[in-house]
Design a protein around this motif. Structure first.
Motif, PDB file in Angstrom:
ATOM      1  N   THR A 100      49.489  57.121  35.410  1.00 30.06           N
ATOM      2  CA  THR A 100      50.187  56.466  34.227  1.00 30.06           C
ATOM      3  C   THR A 100      49.056  55.740  33.481  1.00 30.06           C
ATOM      4  O   THR A 100      48.059  54.969  34.077  1.00 30.06           O
ATOM      5  CB  THR A 100      50.919  55.395  34.897  1.00 30.06           C
ATOM      6  OG1 THR A 100      51.955  56.182  35.717  1.00 30.06           O
ATOM      7  CG2 THR A 100      51.882  54.784  33.686  1.00 30.06           C
ATOM      8  N   PHE A 125      49.275  52.511  31.050  1.00 32.76           N
ATOM      9  CA  PHE A 125      50.214  51.575  30.850  1.00 32.76           C
ATOM     10  C   PHE A 125      50.028  51.148  29.605  1.00 32.76           C
ATOM     11  O   PHE A 125      48.927  51.158  29.030  1.00 32.76           O
ATOM     12  CB  PHE A 125      49.897  50.412  31.867  1.00 32.76           C
ATOM     13  CG  PHE A 125      50.134  50.680  33.360  1.00 32.76           C
ATOM     14  CD1 PHE A 125      51.324  50.614  33.844  1.00 32.76           C
ATOM     15  CD2 PHE A 125      49.277  51.284  34.143  1.00 32.76           C
ATOM     16  CE1 PHE A 125      51.859  50.871  35.072  1.00 32.76           C
ATOM     17  CE2 PHE A 125      49.460  51.659  35.452  1.00 32.76           C
ATOM     18  CZ  PHE A 125      50.932  51.548  35.991  1.00 32.76           C
ATOM     19  N   SER A 167      50.060  47.942  28.671  1.00 31.76           N
ATOM     20  CA  SER A 167      49.022  47.013  28.386  1.00 31.76           C
ATOM     21  C   SER A 167      47.596  47.312  29.018  1.00 31.76           C
ATOM     22  O   SER A 167      46.825  46.460  29.084  1.00 31.76           O
ATOM     23  CB  SER A 167      49.408  45.563  28.901  1.00 31.76           C
ATOM     24  OG  SER A 167      49.774  45.935  30.392  1.00 31.76           O
ATOM     25  N   ALA A 174      46.479  47.669  31.742  1.00 28.47           N
ATOM     26  CA  ALA A 174      46.347  47.127  33.302  1.00 28.47           C
ATOM     27  C   ALA A 174      45.071  47.558  33.867  1.00 28.47           C
ATOM     28  O   ALA A 174      44.906  47.971  35.007  1.00 28.47           O
ATOM     29  CB  ALA A 174      47.616  47.719  34.115  1.00 28.47           C
TER      30      ALA A 174
END
Lengths: 284, 375
Positions: B83, B85, B87, B89
């Protein structure tokens, strides 16, 4: 406008004066005293010598220092190991239950810790709750001698200091962005490795401040060893108090006190460094 | 490609939070190498859909298959998806290199191989030389690229992207859209992207899935979704739309004669209608033709070329300058507001229409979309 500025100045001045008078001043006196000599008439004979500090390194006193550090370290470790899972659960719990759990952590503060330490006697002594329970269950035949041992002191300190570990850990874990955890899992990390590689490093400021808040009082809380440890085994806190109140050797007690402050200062520096390293993460 | 089994298959997938339905009966098949975009407004369940595929949350009902294997109960670390993300991450306590290497280390690859693959990934996102930086020392666009590198370095079956560009400014977003699309073509990895930006969805993907309130409204190639919206919701969500309401008067195969106000209009539709059905006529602003009544009166040729079924009349309210085009806001005499997009002529680079102009509005037959009346 003018009034509020005046008021602000007044408050700031008052606080500064308070700090100078009751924190900075006394500490300075202790520092000065630690370089002086004991005197029968004036408590302290001013001077400058490292004599008191060198005395601290004598085996008898060194042993007190070491056993205190050892005990405080043990207390800190136990608090960390017990406090971390609790704080983690606390941080994951939903609102109403979370407040209830937090209350459980905070409630002991409503009772004086000396009183709570005496209450430990009722739990630990020969006729105490633990022994009676174990006897009733048939696990032991005679009461275990738990009081007046370093184990009792350890238990007392852990009991008294656990909240100081839980609260900063809780703050750090609650602030931890779950997306980092999810990102780690997404990238193939098992829960255990996620914990070791991501959660622990990211909550390090909480771990460090919790450890400090436990370690430092564990060195200095003299009444817990007094009440639960009896006359056996002198610890740093008791030692300092005895130098002041019993032996009347203020300079030596001051030197021990300053040495303890230095240990604290060193740890604070460590904490500050780890904080600086991680505080920039708000950026992301 | 379509002959083979789907790489991701969602069957009757439902997700409920308490008594709130986040996703209802989602059926979706995604094939190897596809770039699929899940498009919808915030709160429509599109991020939830990604989280179910990634394994962050269990489905309430239904099945998810990855590469033919049911992934129910499989934790995220055991799914061959990665993934990016929203933001990003990125781990703040690790360098760019360590961030990108994280997945490979977790899967126990050799040191040399890790170094080589991390370098390859950083090269793909043009971040060679940034290995030693921490995430906070990078710009938003650079962080975004690290996030992409950290995911693709693991060579996942599917890359999930959760609004990866929403934090970037307009120009950088445009650039990254193209970069991501090219990267996807180059790697051949299946991309599932979630966005609320229809332009982003159209420009990047092979297929768009329009999601609304936890249900799929339409899935298809961007041009199909734009030109043949299945319902009013899709039509409105994927761009400006003008609506006219009418009633079916006559049906001759694909040709339908509608009565809209006092006007009989000939349209085409591959849907089945019968006489008396109430319908919506959907028209994109760029499909409308607008001429002033004055020009029509002065120029019979123009008038002949203009809608043999007649035209609507209205009054120009205002014009909105858009750069390459301009919009003309017209209120028809039946009271309905209409927006038409006009291009600047080569010989006339000024806005032709003025507020108050009386105009005729029509469109080229066959460019409209006919939908059954909704409510």
């Amino acid at each position: 406008m003018k009034d509020s500025r005046f008021f602000r100045r007044l408050v700031v001045t008052a606080i500064l004066a308070w700090m100078a008078l009751f924190a900075f001043g006394p500490n300075l006196l202790v520092l000065l005293a630690s370089f002086g000599r004991a005197s029968g008439t004036t408590f302290v004979e001013p001077g400058f010598s490292l004599h008191n500090y060198l005395r601290l390194l004598e085996p008898a006193y060194g042993r007190i220092m070491l056993s205190s550090l050892w005990l405080a370290g043990g207390v800190t470790l136990i608090c960390l190991v017990c406090g971390y899972p609790f704080a983690a659960i606390l941080a994951r719990t939903r609102a109403p239950w979370r407040n209830a759990l937090l209350l459980l952590v905070v409630i002991p503060f409503w009772t004086n810790s000396l009183v709570r330490t005496y209450a430990m006697i009722a739990i630990l002594n020969a006729n105490g709750i633990v022994n009676r329970l174990l006897l009733a269950m048939g696990l032991i035949d005679a009461p275990l001698p738990m009081m007046y041992s370093s184990g009792a002191v350890l238990a007392g300190l852990v009991y008294a200091l656990l909240p100081f570990m839980v609260l900063p850990l809780y703050a750090a874990l609650e602030r931890l962005d779950q997306r980092y955890v999810e990102a780690a899992r997404d990238l193939g990390a098992t829960p255990a490795r996620t914990f070791a590689r991501v959660i622990v490093p990211l909550t390090m400021p909480g771990i460090v401040s919790g450890c400090m808040l436990v370690f430092l009082p564990a060195l200095g809380m003299f009444y817990v060893p007094d009440v639960l440890g009896g006359a056996k085994g002198m610890l740093l806190g008791n030692f300092i108090r005895d130098q002041f109140l019993t032996s009347r050797n203020w300079p030596f007690g001051s030197a021990a006190s300053v040495a303890m402050t230095l240990v604290m200062g060193l740890m604070l520096l460590l904490y500050w460094k780890s904080n600086v390293r991680l505080s920039r993460r708000e950026w992301i | 490609m379509n002959g083979s089994a789907p790489l991701v298959r969602l069957q009757q997938v439902c997700k409920r939070y308490g008594d709130q339905d986040a996703l209802v009966d989602i059926d979706l098949e995604i094939f190897n190498g596809e770039f699929v975009t899940i498009l919808g407004p915030s709160g429509c369940g599109k991020t939830t859909l990604l989280r179910l595929i990634a394994g962050f949350e269990p489905v309430t009902a239904g099945h998810i298959q990855l590469n033919g294997r049911n992934v129910a109960g499989l934790p995220p670390e055991q799914r061959e998806v990665n993934t990016v993300f929203q933001s990003y991450a990125l781990f703040p306590h690790m360098t760019v290199f360590d961030n990108v290497a994280f997945g490979l280390r977790m899967r126990g690859h050799e040191k040399d191989e890790i170094r080589q693959r991390v370098n390859e990934a950083l090269n793909l996102v043009q971040l060679i030389g940034f290995e030693g930086r921490r995430p906070h020392q990078l710009s938003g666009g650079q962080q975004q690229r690290v996030a992409v590198a950290r995911a693709i370095v693991n060579r996942p079956l599917v890359l999930l992207l959760d609004e990866p560009l929403s934090a970037l400014d307009y120009r950088l977003r445009k650039q990254m859209q193209m970069d991501l699309k090219h990267l996807q073509r180059r790697l051949g990895i299946t991309f599932i992207l979630v966005t609320h930006d229809q332009e982003e969805a159209f420009s990047m993907s092979d297929r768009v899935v329009v999601l609304n309130a936890g249900r799929i409204e339409q899935a298809g190639p961007p041009s199909e979704v734009y030109e043949q919206p299945r319902n009013l919701y899709v039509a409105r969500f994927v761009g400006e739309i003008n609506l006219l309401d009418g009633q079916v008067d006559q049906v001759e195969g694909e040709r339908v004669v509608l009565r809209i106000d006092q006007l009989n209009v000939r349209v085409k539709s591959n849907r089945k209608f019968t006489r008396g059905d109430r319908v919506h006529v959907l028209l994109r602003p760029e499909d409308l033709r607008v001429e002033t009544l004055k020009d029509l009166a002065e120029n019979p040729a123009l008038k002949n070329s203009f809608a043999d079924g007649g035209y609507f009349t209205g009054t120009v309210q205002e014009t909105i300058y858009k750069g390459a085009t301009y919009d003309v806001a017209v209120v028809l005499d039946n009271g309905r507001p209409i927006i038409a997009t006009e291009f600047f002529n080569a010989e006339d680079a000024t806005v032709y229409f003025r507020p108050g102009d009386r105009v005729a509005v029509s469109w080229i037959e066959g460019w409209e979309v006919l939908l059954p009346h909704e409510g």
